[in-house]
Design an enzyme around this catalytic site. Structure first.
Site, PDB file in Angstrom:
ATOM      1  CG  ASP A  91      -6.691   5.924  -3.697  1.00  0.00           C
ATOM      2  OD1 ASP A  91      -7.307   6.509  -2.787  1.00  0.00           O
ATOM      3  OD2 ASP A  91      -5.494   5.583  -3.607  1.00  0.00           O
ATOM      4  CE  LYS A 120      -6.703   5.166   0.007  1.00  0.00           C
ATOM      5  NZ  LYS A 120      -5.867   6.335  -0.315  1.00  0.00           N
ATOM      6  CD  GLU A 189       0.864   6.038   3.073  1.00  0.00           C
ATOM      7  OE1 GLU A 189      -0.253   6.291   2.570  1.00  0.00           O
ATOM      8  OE2 GLU A 189       1.875   5.757   2.387  1.00  0.00           O
TER       9      GLU A 189
HETATM   10  O1  KIV Z   1      -2.797   4.050  -3.158  1.00  0.00           O
HETATM   11  C1  KIV Z   1      -2.526   3.326  -2.200  1.00  0.00           C
HETATM   12  O2  KIV Z   1      -1.979   2.221  -2.345  1.00  0.00           O
HETATM   13  C2  KIV Z   1      -2.862   3.799  -0.873  1.00  0.00           C
HETATM   14  C3  KIV Z   1      -2.422   2.956   0.277  1.00  0.00           C
HETATM   15  C4  KIV Z   1      -0.979   3.146   0.510  1.00  0.00           C
HETATM   16  C5  KIV Z   1      -3.220   3.223   1.486  1.00  0.00           C
HETATM   17  O3  KIV Z   1      -3.436   4.814  -0.731  1.00  0.00           O
END
Ligand code: KIV
Length: 271
Positions: A91, A120, A189
């Site tokens: 992320d 992401k 989400e």
């Molecule tokens: O950081 C995370 O856990 C997320 C999920 C909720 C998709 O982005």
């Protein structure tokens, strides 16, 4: 006979996984460390997300805005050391992809060098220059729309998104834009189930839902919600275990054994 090793999950494989084309639903779960990554990989998940949710689930922060690139590199590397067969997605934290495209690519590359196969990021059309720059540097991108936790202040709290028709239409256009730009999958989400299904219908890449109903091409949950390590879980999460209770009982038993002299025993001592 030993089981044949499962093939590694790749970005091109994930991209093809549309349920309307007959694929089974994708399974994604978060992990932030090596032993958890080993466990969820052995359980057969398709994608491990090293989420910025490490902030509230592991590091004790109130929201994900406190997480830095250094945190995400650290945790992505820990997950990658498990050498999972599942696809590892890192992320991009808040402000790591908002300022300029070069910095975005450098940050994406740092997650790839830490062991992620894709990154992401949150947001729709406003992020297209960053998405295109990452893809231009051969870094696969997963989008994230709807209730995007990095926008908590802009949204005025963690609220279900896309209830109004105009909001839903805008989210659908964002999804088309991200898929058109080349995102290989999109997380949606905190939206009504009908909108989750509509996004999955609209785009040709898999839509992975969290609180977005059963009509998506896959589902993602935060590990700590799934196994009951958090005190409370959101309504959309299902707790498949109550590990906080199990761990509490184990540590309580250990404490009792130490205090009563039952631990360590003869077989647990060196001579
Ligand atoms: O950081 C995370 O856990 C997320 C999920 C909720 C998709 O982005």
């Amino acid at each position: 006979m030993p089981e044949a090793p499962r093939a590694a999950v790749t970005v091109p494989y994930v991209r093809t996984r549309k349920r309307r084309d007959g694929a089974t639903a994708l399974v994604m779960v978060t992990a932030y460390d090596t032993p958890t990554a080993r466990i969820v990989d052995a359980a057969g998940v398709d994608i491990i997300l090293v989420g910025d949710s490490v902030a509230d689930n592991v590091l004790g922060h109130d929201d994900t805005l406190q997480v830095t690139m250094a945190d995400m590199v650290h945790h992505t590397a820990a997950v990658a050391r498990a050498r999972p067969r599942a696809l590892v997605v890192g992320d991009l934290p808040w402000l790591s992809y908002h300022l300029d495209v070069s910095e975005t690519v450098r940050n994406g590359a740092a997650l790839v060098r830490a062991g992620a196969s894709a990154v992401k990021l949150e947001g729709g059309r406003a992020r297209l220059p960053m998405v295109e720059a990452l893809l231009g540097a051969e870094i696969p991108v997963m989008g994230h729309l709807g209730l995007t936790p990095q926008s908590v202040h802009a949204m005025g709290g963690y609220r279900v998104q896309g209830r109004a028709d105009a909001e839903a239409a805008s989210l659908l256009d964002d999804a088309s834009a991200l898929a058109g730009a080349g995102c290989f999958a999109i997380v949606v989400e905190g939206v009504p189930a009908s909108l989750g299904a509509a996004v999955a219908e609209r785009v040709d890449v898999p839509v992975i839902g969290i609180g977005a109903g059963p009509g998506c091409d896959g589902q993602v949950l935060v590990f700590h919600d799934l196994v009951g390590l958090n005190e409370r879980s959101p309504r959309f999460a299902r707790r498949y275990a109550e590990l906080a209770e199990v761990i509490g009982a184990a540590v309580g038993a250990y404490a009792e054994d130490v205090r009563s002299g039952r631990f360590p025993a003869e077989g647990e001592s060196y001579h």
